[in-house]
Design an enzyme around this catalytic site. Structure first.
Site, PDB file in Angstrom:
ATOM      1  CD1 TRP A 183     -12.576  -0.189  -1.311  1.00 21.07           C
ATOM      2  CD2 TRP A 183     -11.193   1.012  -0.139  1.00 21.07           C
ATOM      3  NE1 TRP A 183     -12.792  -0.402   0.099  1.00 21.07           N
ATOM      4  CE2 TRP A 183     -12.075   0.330   0.721  1.00 21.07           C
ATOM      5  CE3 TRP A 183      -9.855   1.903   0.290  1.00 21.07           C
ATOM      6  CZ2 TRP A 183     -11.570   0.146   2.048  1.00 21.07           C
ATOM      7  CZ3 TRP A 183      -9.785   2.057   1.431  1.00 21.07           C
ATOM      8  CH2 TRP A 183     -10.607   1.040   2.443  1.00 21.07           C
ATOM      9  CG  HIS A 185      -5.740  -7.516  -0.139  1.00 22.29           C
ATOM     10  ND1 HIS A 185      -5.748  -6.840   1.091  1.00 22.29           N
ATOM     11  CD2 HIS A 185      -5.652  -6.520  -1.158  1.00 22.29           C
ATOM     12  CE1 HIS A 185      -5.910  -5.662   1.161  1.00 22.29           C
ATOM     13  NE2 HIS A 185      -5.567  -5.269  -0.349  1.00 22.29           N
ATOM     14  CD  GLU A 199     -13.942  -7.404   6.653  1.00 26.59           C
ATOM     15  OE1 GLU A 199     -14.713  -6.555   6.616  1.00 26.59           O
ATOM     16  OE2 GLU A 199     -12.675  -7.628   5.980  1.00 26.59           O
ATOM     17  CD  GLU A 242      -7.378  -3.402  -3.585  1.00 30.80           C
ATOM     18  OE1 GLU A 242      -6.919  -3.581  -2.294  1.00 30.80           O
ATOM     19  OE2 GLU A 242      -8.583  -3.140  -3.784  1.00 30.80           O
ATOM     20  CE1 TYR A 270      -9.282   0.897  -5.537  1.00 31.85           C
ATOM     21  CE2 TYR A 270     -10.121  -1.223  -6.565  1.00 31.85           C
ATOM     22  CZ  TYR A 270      -9.677  -0.367  -5.440  1.00 31.85           C
ATOM     23  OH  TYR A 270      -9.880  -0.791  -4.123  1.00 31.85           O
ATOM     24  CB  CYS A 311     -13.170  -4.258   0.145  1.00 33.92           C
ATOM     25  SG  CYS A 311     -13.842  -3.018   1.223  1.00 33.92           S
ATOM     26  CD  GLU A 335      -6.163  -0.929  -0.619  1.00 32.12           C
ATOM     27  OE1 GLU A 335      -5.906  -1.444  -1.462  1.00 32.12           O
ATOM     28  OE2 GLU A 335      -6.838  -0.929   0.372  1.00 32.12           O
ATOM     29  CG  HIS A 393      -2.047  -1.082   0.964  1.00 36.06           C
ATOM     30  ND1 HIS A 393      -2.641  -1.822   2.124  1.00 36.06           N
ATOM     31  CD2 HIS A 393      -2.673  -1.503  -0.126  1.00 36.06           C
ATOM     32  CE1 HIS A 393      -3.634  -2.465   1.473  1.00 36.06           C
ATOM     33  NE2 HIS A 393      -3.621  -2.559   0.338  1.00 36.06           N
ATOM     34  CG  HIS A 422      -2.588  -5.597  -3.859  1.00 37.23           C
ATOM     35  ND1 HIS A 422      -2.056  -4.092  -3.929  1.00 37.23           N
ATOM     36  CD2 HIS A 422      -3.601  -5.652  -3.050  1.00 37.23           C
ATOM     37  CE1 HIS A 422      -2.746  -3.229  -3.257  1.00 37.23           C
ATOM     38  NE2 HIS A 422      -3.769  -4.566  -2.489  1.00 37.23           N
TER      39      HIS A 422
END
Length: 169
Positions: A157, A67, A85, A112, A100, A65, A110, A24, A30
């Site tokens: 994002w 990874h 979460e 990604e 983006y 959101c 970000e 980041h 990524h």
């Protein structure tokens, strides 16, 4: 425990791993996924990120959101994070993916290759308070109004992904 992200090129070819915060800081591309959840009224679930998050704390964003881990599919990662979460399981379907890059403040980016999933869920969340302060459902019209009036209350994002989502539906 250190978390790593999977670095990729624009065609999703794996280039290696990097510690998440370092990726980041460097703004390197990524793998990521985003989940949009809706209730039977067509309202979207928003989560308010925990105040202790190292970036974008206490801002509203989509349901999940995150990874995928090394060797984990985008879908498996999305399902894992729903459980971690929000404490829920639900069926997801992938709708699209795109790349983006967003400045999230504090010298962090970000960048990604984001796979976007959609699902349905009504209630009964078991929130992980280290990740999520609260959740709420909101109509598309009210969401657009809130973002227009107070964009600083939403993650960078999420605003980008929401606009991309609207182009696909």
């Amino acid at each position: 425990m250190e978390e790593f992200v999977v670095l990729v090129n624009p065609e999703d070819k794996v280039l290696g791993l990097m510690e998440k915060q370092q990726a980041h800081i460097n703004g390197l591309l990524h793998r990521a996924f985003s989940v949009f959840l809706f209730n039977s009224k067509g309202e979207m679930l928003l989560q308010k990120r925990a105040s202790g998050k190292y970036h974008s704390p206490s801002q509203w964003t989509n349901a999940v959101c995150s990874h995928p881990r090394e060797g984990e599919t985008y879908l498996a990662g999305a399902q894992r994070r729903l459980q971690e979460e929000l404490g829920i399981e639900t069926e997801l379907s992938e709708k699209f993916n795109f790349i983006y890059k967003a400045d999230v403040g504090g010298g962090l980016w970000e960048h990604e290759l984001d796979h976007v999933f959609v699902g349905n869920h009504e209630s009964d969340f078991n929130l992980n308070k280290d990740e999520v302060e609260e959740v709420r459902f909101i109509s598309p019209e009210d969401l657009d109004k809130e973002i227009a009036e107070s964009p600083e209350n939403f993650t960078e994002w999420f605003k980008i992904i929401l606009e991309e989502y609207k182009h696909h539906f």
